[in-house]
Design a protein around this motif. Structure first.
Motif, PDB file in Angstrom:
ATOM      1  N   VAL A  60      23.629  25.851  68.203  1.00  0.00           N
ATOM      2  CA  VAL A  60      22.358  26.380  68.838  1.00  0.00           C
ATOM      3  C   VAL A  60      22.670  27.630  69.779  1.00  0.00           C
ATOM      4  CG1 VAL A  60      21.403  25.767  71.259  1.00  0.00           C
ATOM      5  CG2 VAL A  60      21.482  24.182  69.515  1.00  0.00           C
ATOM      6  N   ALA A  61      23.917  27.866  70.212  1.00  0.00           N
ATOM      7  CA  ALA A  61      24.158  29.065  70.871  1.00  0.00           C
ATOM      8  C   ALA A  61      24.284  30.256  69.972  1.00  0.00           C
ATOM      9  CB  ALA A  61      25.815  28.990  71.449  1.00  0.00           C
ATOM     10  N   SER A  62      24.717  30.365  68.614  1.00  0.00           N
ATOM     11  CA  SER A  62      24.742  31.324  67.917  1.00  0.00           C
ATOM     12  C   SER A  62      23.146  31.672  67.304  1.00  0.00           C
ATOM     13  CB  SER A  62      25.794  31.085  66.728  1.00  0.00           C
ATOM     14  OG  SER A  62      25.545  30.170  65.803  1.00  0.00           O
ATOM     15  N   GLY A  63      22.378  30.525  67.168  1.00  0.00           N
ATOM     16  CA  GLY A  63      21.117  30.868  66.617  1.00  0.00           C
ATOM     17  C   GLY A  63      20.263  31.569  67.648  1.00  0.00           C
ATOM     18  N   THR A  64      20.433  31.197  68.974  1.00  0.00           N
ATOM     19  CA  THR A  64      19.633  31.670  69.886  1.00  0.00           C
ATOM     20  C   THR A  64      20.053  33.147  70.200  1.00  0.00           C
ATOM     21  OG1 THR A  64      19.593  29.630  71.278  1.00  0.00           O
ATOM     22  CG2 THR A  64      19.379  31.565  72.639  1.00  0.00           C
ATOM     23  N   LEU A  65      21.336  33.431  70.118  1.00  0.00           N
ATOM     24  CA  LEU A  65      21.762  34.828  70.158  1.00  0.00           C
ATOM     25  C   LEU A  65      21.421  35.619  69.113  1.00  0.00           C
ATOM     26  CD1 LEU A  65      25.384  34.780  71.910  1.00  0.00           C
ATOM     27  CD2 LEU A  65      23.336  35.585  72.662  1.00  0.00           C
ATOM     28  N   THR A  66      21.508  35.086  67.872  1.00  0.00           N
ATOM     29  CA  THR A  66      20.725  35.733  66.551  1.00  0.00           C
ATOM     30  C   THR A  66      19.459  36.368  67.038  1.00  0.00           C
ATOM     31  OG1 THR A  66      22.214  34.622  64.930  1.00  0.00           O
ATOM     32  CG2 THR A  66      20.237  35.656  63.957  1.00  0.00           C
ATOM     33  N   ALA A  67      18.570  35.125  67.167  1.00  0.00           N
ATOM     34  CA  ALA A  67      17.276  35.628  67.612  1.00  0.00           C
ATOM     35  C   ALA A  67      16.929  36.673  68.561  1.00  0.00           C
ATOM     36  CB  ALA A  67      16.284  34.299  67.989  1.00  0.00           C
ATOM     37  N   VAL A  68      17.562  36.576  70.027  1.00  0.00           N
ATOM     38  CA  VAL A  68      17.251  37.321  70.936  1.00  0.00           C
ATOM     39  C   VAL A  68      17.995  38.704  70.711  1.00  0.00           C
ATOM     40  CG1 VAL A  68      17.736  37.524  73.461  1.00  0.00           C
ATOM     41  CG2 VAL A  68      17.273  35.385  72.692  1.00  0.00           C
ATOM     42  N   MET A  69      19.114  38.660  70.224  1.00  0.00           N
ATOM     43  CA  MET A  69      19.760  40.023  70.183  1.00  0.00           C
ATOM     44  C   MET A  69      19.326  40.650  69.047  1.00  0.00           C
ATOM     45  SD  MET A  69      21.561  40.297  72.669  1.00  0.00           S
ATOM     46  CE  MET A  69      22.831  41.345  72.851  1.00  0.00           C
ATOM     47  N   GLY A  70      19.028  39.838  67.801  1.00  0.00           N
ATOM     48  CA  GLY A  70      18.153  40.445  66.698  1.00  0.00           C
ATOM     49  C   GLY A  70      16.798  41.076  67.146  1.00  0.00           C
ATOM     50  N   MET A  71      16.107  40.833  68.054  1.00  0.00           N
ATOM     51  CA  MET A  71      14.837  41.318  68.460  1.00  0.00           C
ATOM     52  C   MET A  71      15.073  42.448  69.362  1.00  0.00           C
ATOM     53  SD  MET A  71      12.386  39.820  67.274  1.00  0.00           S
ATOM     54  CE  MET A  71      11.029  40.836  68.039  1.00  0.00           C
ATOM     55  N   ARG A  72      16.292  42.540  70.217  1.00  0.00           N
ATOM     56  CA  ARG A  72      16.624  43.524  71.050  1.00  0.00           C
ATOM     57  C   ARG A  72      16.935  44.772  70.042  1.00  0.00           C
ATOM     58  NH1 ARG A  72      20.398  42.866  75.728  1.00  0.00           N
ATOM     59  NH2 ARG A  72      19.820  44.861  76.032  1.00  0.00           N
ATOM     60  N   PHE A  73      17.790  44.431  69.031  1.00  0.00           N
ATOM     61  CA  PHE A  73      18.028  45.470  67.993  1.00  0.00           C
ATOM     62  C   PHE A  73      16.849  45.999  67.331  1.00  0.00           C
ATOM     63  CE2 PHE A  73      19.536  46.278  63.643  1.00  0.00           C
ATOM     64  CZ  PHE A  73      20.190  47.521  63.884  1.00  0.00           C
ATOM     65  N   LEU A  74      16.215  45.224  66.851  1.00  0.00           N
ATOM     66  CA  LEU A  74      14.913  45.676  66.267  1.00  0.00           C
ATOM     67  C   LEU A  74      14.118  46.502  67.172  1.00  0.00           C
ATOM     68  CD1 LEU A  74      13.632  42.648  64.169  1.00  0.00           C
ATOM     69  CD2 LEU A  74      14.791  44.801  63.406  1.00  0.00           C
ATOM     70  N   ASN A  75      13.927  46.236  68.338  1.00  0.00           N
ATOM     71  CA  ASN A  75      13.118  47.058  69.224  1.00  0.00           C
ATOM     72  C   ASN A  75      13.914  48.426  69.747  1.00  0.00           C
ATOM     73  OD1 ASN A  75      11.055  45.275  69.303  1.00  0.00           O
ATOM     74  ND2 ASN A  75      11.874  43.932  71.070  1.00  0.00           N
ATOM     75  N   SER A  76      15.358  48.218  69.951  1.00  0.00           N
ATOM     76  CA  SER A  76      15.879  49.488  70.597  1.00  0.00           C
ATOM     77  C   SER A  76      16.681  50.318  69.557  1.00  0.00           C
ATOM     78  CB  SER A  76      16.932  49.101  71.457  1.00  0.00           C
ATOM     79  OG  SER A  76      18.212  48.413  70.702  1.00  0.00           O
ATOM     80  N   GLY A  77      17.004  49.650  68.219  1.00  0.00           N
ATOM     81  CA  GLY A  77      17.551  50.439  67.201  1.00  0.00           C
ATOM     82  C   GLY A  77      18.963  50.660  67.388  1.00  0.00           C
ATOM     83  N   LYS A  78      19.742  50.078  68.657  1.00  0.00           N
ATOM     84  CA  LYS A  78      20.816  50.157  69.011  1.00  0.00           C
ATOM     85  C   LYS A  78      21.789  49.339  68.502  1.00  0.00           C
ATOM     86  CE  LYS A  78      19.809  52.815  73.249  1.00  0.00           C
ATOM     87  NZ  LYS A  78      19.805  52.929  74.762  1.00  0.00           N
TER      88      LYS A  78
END
Length: 107
Positions: A60-78
């Protein structure tokens, strides 16, 4: 009993990312999220060390972070920090998925 050192390392990475975000940018949400998810990942690693089939909290912890931080990465490119945490989290999800498919040891 074998300790889940990979899980504990992942938890330390997540927590240190939150601490770094706070130190560099003064971001209290980064600190809170990093410490919360780092603690959950650490507890999940401890549970996995006690019972190799008890993957749910870590998943649950790693899956949530995959989704949330993956979206942040796609939006920011950082890549740092969002891409790094998303990538590490995705690797943890894969690792935990493989653990779920392992056959139980007959002792």
């Amino acid at each position: 009993m074998a300790w889940d050192w990979i899980g504990f390392g992942y938890a330390a990475l997540v927590a240190s990312g939150g601490i770094t975000g706070y130190i560099k940018a003064g971001s209290v949400p980064s600190l809170a999220a990093g410490l919360l998810f780092g603690s959950l990942a650490g507890l999940g690693a401890y549970q996995l060390s006690q019972d190799p089939k008890n993957v749910w909290l870590s998943l649950v912890a790693s899956g949530t972070l995959t989704a949330v931080m993956g979206m942040r990465f796609l939006n920011s490119g950082k890549f740092i920090p969002a891409g790094l945490i998303a990538g590490a989290s995705l690797l943890m999800v894969g690792r935990l998925g493989l653990k779920m498919m392992e056959k139980p040891n007959d002792e």
